[in-house]
Scaffold this motif. Structure first.
Motif, short mmCIF file in Angstrom:
data_model
loop_
_atom_site.label_atom_id
_atom_site.label_comp_id
_atom_site.label_asym_id
_atom_site.label_seq_id
_atom_site.Cartn_x
_atom_site.Cartn_y
_atom_site.Cartn_z
N TRP A 31 43.10 28.27 43.30
CA TRP A 31 43.79 29.16 42.37
C TRP A 31 43.60 30.61 42.84
O TRP A 31 42.49 31.08 42.99
N PRO A 32 44.71 31.33 43.09
CA PRO A 32 44.60 32.71 43.56
C PRO A 32 44.23 33.65 42.42
O PRO A 32 44.72 33.52 41.31
N CYS A 33 43.36 34.58 42.71
CA CYS A 33 42.90 35.57 41.73
C CYS A 33 43.16 36.97 42.28
O CYS A 33 42.62 37.33 43.32
N GLY A 34 43.98 37.71 41.58
CA GLY A 34 44.33 39.05 42.04
C GLY A 34 45.63 39.04 42.82
O GLY A 34 46.37 38.06 42.82
N MET A 35 45.88 40.13 43.50
CA MET A 35 47.11 40.28 44.28
C MET A 35 46.78 40.15 45.77
O MET A 35 45.88 40.84 46.27
N PRO A 36 47.50 39.27 46.48
CA PRO A 36 47.26 39.14 47.92
C PRO A 36 47.39 40.48 48.62
O PRO A 36 48.23 41.30 48.28
N GLY A 37 46.52 40.72 49.57
CA GLY A 37 46.52 41.97 50.31
C GLY A 37 45.58 43.02 49.74
O GLY A 37 45.25 43.99 50.42
N GLU A 38 45.14 42.85 48.49
CA GLU A 38 44.19 43.79 47.90
C GLU A 38 42.77 43.38 48.27
O GLU A 38 42.49 42.20 48.50
N ALA A 39 41.89 44.32 48.29
CA ALA A 39 40.49 44.06 48.68
C ALA A 39 39.79 43.09 47.74
O ALA A 39 38.89 42.37 48.16
N VAL A 40 40.20 43.02 46.49
CA VAL A 40 39.53 42.15 45.52
C VAL A 40 40.21 40.78 45.37
O VAL A 40 39.86 40.02 44.48
#
Length: 70
Positions: A34-43
């Motif tokens: 499950w992806p958490c946050g926005m791809p490409g962002e440090a978090v």
């Protein structure tokens, strides 16, 4: 008589323990994707919890499987 459906558990992504979180290259067939946050962002990260037995073709833990089906 109809029973109300069970509420979907809410998983707060920022409460997922740091040691459980996974990067894309650290995922395997037994970790929640499950992806958490926005791809490409440090978090950005993936849940990383163990996948659930009730998954039928979904690569998620129990809470994220129920969230995906909601």
């Amino acid at each position: 008589l109809r029973l109300a459906p069970e509420p979907v558990p809410i998983v707060e992504d920022d409460l997922i323990p740091f040691e459980q979180r996974r990067s894309l290259v650290a995922l395997d067939n037994h970790t929640c994707r499950w992806p958490c946050g926005m791809p490409g962002e440090a978090v950005f990260f993936f849940c990383g919890s163990m996948t659930a037995d009730l998954n039928v073709g979904l690569p998620y833990c129990t809470a994220h499987t129920l969230r995906a089906r909601a």
